[in-house]
Enzyme design. Structure first.
Site, PDB file in Angstrom:
ATOM      1  CB  THR A 144      -0.895  -0.005   1.265  1.00 37.08           C
ATOM      2  OG1 THR A 144      -1.580  -1.247   1.294  1.00 37.08           O
ATOM      3  CG2 THR A 144      -1.890   1.122   1.248  1.00 37.08           C
TER       4      THR A 144
ATOM      5  CE  LYS B 115       1.583   3.965  14.453  1.00 38.42           C
ATOM      6  NZ  LYS B 115       0.159   3.778  14.157  1.00 38.42           N
TER       7      LYS B 115
HETATM    8  N1  HSE Z   1      -2.571  -0.011  12.048  1.00 38.91           N
HETATM    9  C1  HSE Z   1      -2.263   1.368  12.232  1.00 38.91           C
HETATM   10  C2  HSE Z   1      -3.497   2.104  12.699  1.00 38.91           C
HETATM   11  C3  HSE Z   1      -1.792   2.068  11.015  1.00 38.91           C
HETATM   12  O1  HSE Z   1      -4.581   1.539  12.788  1.00 38.91           O
HETATM   13  O2  HSE Z   1      -3.368   3.290  12.989  1.00 38.91           O
HETATM   14  C4  HSE Z   1      -0.348   1.912  10.767  1.00 38.91           C
HETATM   15  O3  HSE Z   1       0.422   2.336  11.833  1.00 38.91           O
END
Ligand code: HSE
Length: 444
Positions: A13, A205
């Site tokens: 993607t 994150k």
């Molecule tokens: N899976 C993540 C989310 C996106 O739902 O924010 C990629 O970091």
């Protein structure tokens, strides 16, 4: 000037989004970067798919080693994710003197220290804007835009899938399982959604943001992580009645005792801008001592939003790759030999406020017993609601919001409250942050 050559590993993607945006905006991007940026070679196991996306002018290979060793490639983009192969390829690219752009938050949060040290030795850059909050330029903001500030805390909705589920639960009154199925149907949640709903993705994150905000090493193993799977419609409803919304937040905060690093469902006042971030969108509030509160909002995932961050890194690297490595922006915002060893606080030592919900017999003295336990532990109650019992029932829901207290105390209080004969089952505990100052609710 000749264009700079890029090698792309992984054309899923984000990879195909990167290809499309680079092609569409190539003129503007070249005007900004000072030269063209060209994807010279792509590695993907699905060679035919890669060929279809890239056309005939790009080399296509199934072997990513061809990319990290290609003599004409200056920058390698790693978009395959995962820990093992991605790490090997990134280290090999660095060893071969290539700069790296990656969206791999799991890898950086777990092995960032090793990867940055290798890059440091080789004098190359590892850029990772796309690793946190998709298209939001939060790494740039934390690392450069807010560089004058002593950052006090960062709190963010940094997992779109969980935010979508919580939004659906609140707006449509769905239970968790139904909202999760909805997210899966729309292609938001992974088939194995654990990374999203258990808070692991958000932990990656916030670990990265903590490192940049405070100049500390990546310490994913010390992050406290709690997901949204146990949240109920009732809690979302009661929180709403009290003027709060429940969001899965990644929080990192500087305190006098150490750094807080945590992911968990959190009540936040409905009137805060961030409380109104709905669906798959992401948002991050940063509190700096000079600037005050700043809010960053945007798409946290998706092909072109994430490509926007990947390409921003490509432009940065293109502009800076001839600069003396000592004069570039350090990977973690602070000079690598000046990182701090301030400890990450264990969750038991974190100080915050709490939402407590319990079910108890509707009879004299029950509330007095509960409040006595809290008072003995110096936990002050900020608000309390007792619901009318349903017709013919003798049990009621009691909801309390506490002022600031350390987690150890609230845990002890809950253990004691659950032992009261008039209290049924477990006490539900959800943390609460006012997000308006360094400290959530001032204690009386
Ligand atoms: N899976 C993540 C989310 C996106 O739902 O924010 C990629 O970091």
């Amino acid at each position: 000037m000749k264009p700079i050559n890029v090698g792309l590993i992984g054309v899923g993607t984000v990879g195909s989004g990167t290809f499309a945006v680079l092609r569409r905006n190539q003129e503007e991007i070249a005007r900004r970067a000072g030269r063209g940026i060209v994807i010279k070679i792509i590695a993907d196991l699905e060679v035919d798919k890669a060929r279809k996306i890239a056309g005939d002018d790009t080399l296509i290979t199934a072997d990513a080693n061809d990319v990290v060793t290609h003599p004409d490639v200056s920058i390698v983009i790693e978009l395959i994710g995962g820990l093992t192969t991605a790490k090997e390829l990134i280290l090999k690219a660095i060893e071969n003197g290539k700069h790296v752009v990656t969206a791999n938050k799991a890898l950086l949060a777990s092995h960032g220290t090793e990867i940055f040290a290798a890059a440091q030795r080789k004098g190359v850059m590892v850029a990772f804007e796309a690793a946190v909050a998709g298209g939001i330029p939060i790494i740039k903001a934390l690392r450069e835009g807010l560089t004058a500030n002593r950052i006090e805390w960062v709190a963010g909705i940094i997992n779109g899938t969980s935010n979508f589920i919580l939004s659906e639960m609140r707006n449509k009154g769905l239970d968790f399982d139904t909202a999760l199925k909805q997210a899966q149907k729309l292609g938001y949640a992974e088939v194995d959604p654990a990374f999203d709903i258990e808070g692991i993705d958000a932990a990656h994150k916030i670990t990265i943001m903590a490192a940049i905000a405070f100049g500390i090493p990546m310490q994913l193993d010390k992050a406290y992580t709690e997901g949204i799977t146990k949240l109920t419609r009732e809690d979302i409803h009661y929180a709403g009645e009290l003027g709060y919304r429940i969001k899965l937040l990644g929080i990192t905060k500087r305190t006098s005792k150490g750094i807080e690093l945590r992911v968990h469902p959190t009540l936040i006042p409905s009137r805060r801008l961030i409380a109104n971030v709905e669906g798959v969108m992401n948002a991050i509030v940063v509190k700096g001592d000079a600037v005050g509160h700043t809010l960053y909002y945007g798409a946290g995932a998706g092909a072109e939003p994430t490509a926007s961050s990947v390409i921003a890194d490509l432009v940065d690297v293109t502009r800076m790759h001839t600069a003396d490595p000592k004069h570039r922006v350090p990977h973690l915002a602070f000079q690598p030999d000046l990182l701090s060893n301030i400890p990450i606080l264990p969750m038991e030592e974190v100080e915050t406020s709490y939402y407590l919900r319990l079910r108890a017999m509707d009879k004299t003295g029950v509330l007095a017993d509960i409040t006595r336990i809290l008072a003995e532990l110096n936990i002050s109650i900020g608000a309390m609601v007792q619901k009318e019992p349903n017709e013919g029932e003798d049990k009621v829901d009691i909801i309390m919001l506490t002022h600031l207290t350390v987690e150890r105390n609230i845990n002890y209080a809950i253990t004691k409250i659950e032992k009261l004969p008039a209290v049924m089952g477990n006490v539900t505990r959800i943390r609460l942050e006012e997000l308006n100052s360094n400290h959530p609710i001032k204690n009386n």
